[in-house]
Motif scaffolding. Structure first.
Motif, PDB file in Angstrom:
ATOM      1  N   LEU A 114       0.849  -1.196   0.000  1.00 43.21           N
ATOM      2  CA  LEU A 114       0.000   0.000   0.000  1.00 43.21           C
ATOM      3  C   LEU A 114       0.884   1.246   0.000  1.00 43.21           C
ATOM      4  N   VAL A 115       0.510   2.222  -0.812  1.00 46.05           N
ATOM      5  CA  VAL A 115       1.283   3.463  -0.916  1.00 46.05           C
ATOM      6  C   VAL A 115       0.336   4.637  -0.697  1.00 46.05           C
ATOM      7  N   LEU A 116       0.698   5.503   0.252  1.00 46.55           N
ATOM      8  CA  LEU A 116      -0.103   6.700   0.509  1.00 46.55           C
ATOM      9  C   LEU A 116       0.477   7.831  -0.338  1.00 46.55           C
ATOM     10  N   LEU A 117      -0.277   8.271  -1.323  1.00 44.74           N
ATOM     11  CA  LEU A 117       0.265   9.247  -2.273  1.00 44.74           C
ATOM     12  C   LEU A 117       0.515  10.592  -1.603  1.00 44.74           C
ATOM     13  N   ASP A 118       1.597  11.262  -2.025  1.00 42.00           N
ATOM     14  CA  ASP A 118       1.808  12.646  -1.572  1.00 42.00           C
ATOM     15  C   ASP A 118       2.031  13.615  -2.730  1.00 42.00           C
ATOM     16  N   GLN A 119       2.292  13.099  -3.927  1.00 43.08           N
ATOM     17  CA  GLN A 119       2.449  13.958  -5.101  1.00 43.08           C
ATOM     18  C   GLN A 119       1.896  13.231  -6.319  1.00 43.08           C
ATOM     19  N   PHE A 120       1.575  14.003  -7.357  1.00 45.26           N
ATOM     20  CA  PHE A 120       1.218  13.360  -8.626  1.00 45.26           C
ATOM     21  C   PHE A 120       1.832  14.127  -9.782  1.00 45.26           C
TER      22      PHE A 120
END
Ligand code: HPA
Length: 262
Positions: free
Chosen positions: A96-102
């Motif tokens: 699982l990865v908690l996004l911080d940028q896109f």
């Protein structure tokens, strides 16, 4: 209803909601189907991004209707899931990865409520694209539950619906950590409506060229099915921990344009 969950590929079933009730919300952009239910005495909305039968491809999702519908129900906080391909060996299928940028590599999506038709020009700050308050609660609860959650990740959003070429992935790997097809414009529209938004991405495969085998949608669905319980239990624990009052900047995204500093 102040909290909503958006389910991506393989997450069509809001299992943890009691008394689920389907409602169709009409918006200026079309209809959106939302399932309302109760969790811990709290009303929560669930939206299946691709439709409950996975019948809507990423580039055809009516993101504006979906986000407008949530806003019109009073939603202030959104937790979303997405299936992603991994650009890094240390982000393995099932993680699982908690996004911080896109980074936005989409091509022709309707990605703003402010397209200048009414003479309004709006530029919103995206220094912190995902709600810092929701992100912190998710990190804290994952720790409490012993669920491994990578706390940072840059999401490359492609247009799809095809998977990427190995050459594209080689380029993307210079910029980001995971690749998917749906986080843009969802994250953008949430901010334009001043709703808090966080995404937990589930790695379903190594991206094209990193993976030793050709990619299949079935592989994405099976890894999602094997691991989705982690996301469900994480979201379930997070919901009661979300404070009523928001102390993040998300609710002020458009303050500059209101002229009253509120
Ligand atoms: N690429 C794009 N979107 C995806 C992938 C991928 O490898 N896996 C799951 N969603």
């Amino acid at each position: 209803m102040r909290i909503a969950i958006i389910g991506g590929t393989g997450v069509y079933d809001p299992k943890f909601l009691e008394n689920p009730e389907e409602v169709i919300i009409s918006t200026p952009y079309g209809d959106a189907k939302i399932i309302k239910g109760i969790y811990s005495g709290e009303e929560v909305g669930f939206l299946a991004r691709h439709g409950v039968k996975h019948s809507v491809p990423p580039h055809k999702i009516n993101y504006k209707a979906n986000m407008w519908a949530l806003k019109s129900l009073g939603v202030e906080r959104i937790m979303a899931t997405t299936a992603v391909g991994s650009l890094r060996m240390n982000l393995a299928p099932g993680d699982l990865v908690l996004l911080d940028q896109f980074i936005d590599f989409t091509k022709g999506r309707d990605y703003t409520f402010y397209d200048g038709k009414d003479g309004k020009v709006i530029h919103i700050d995206f220094s912190e694209p995902y709600c810092p308050e929701l992100r912190n609660i998710l990190i804290e609860e994952a720790k409490n539950l012993g669920i491994k959650l990578h706390p940072y990740g840059t999401y490359i959003c492609t247009e799809g619906p095809r998977f990427e070429t190995p050459a594209e992935i080689k380029m993307f790997a210079n910029f980001g950590d995971v690749v998917g097809m749906t986080n843009v414009p969802e994250v953008v529209l949430a901010r334009e409506l001043e709703m808090c938004y966080a995404t937990v991405s589930l790695v379903t495969n190594y991206a094209a060229g990193i993976s030793k085998t050709p990619l299949t949608h079935q592989e994405v669905l099976s890894v999602m099915a094997e691991n989705i319980e982690k996301v469900r239990s994480l979201f379930s624990s997070v919901i009661p921990k979300i404070p009523r009052e928001r102390s993040c900047p998300c609710k002020f995204a458009l303050r500059e344009y209101r002229g009253n500093n509120k």
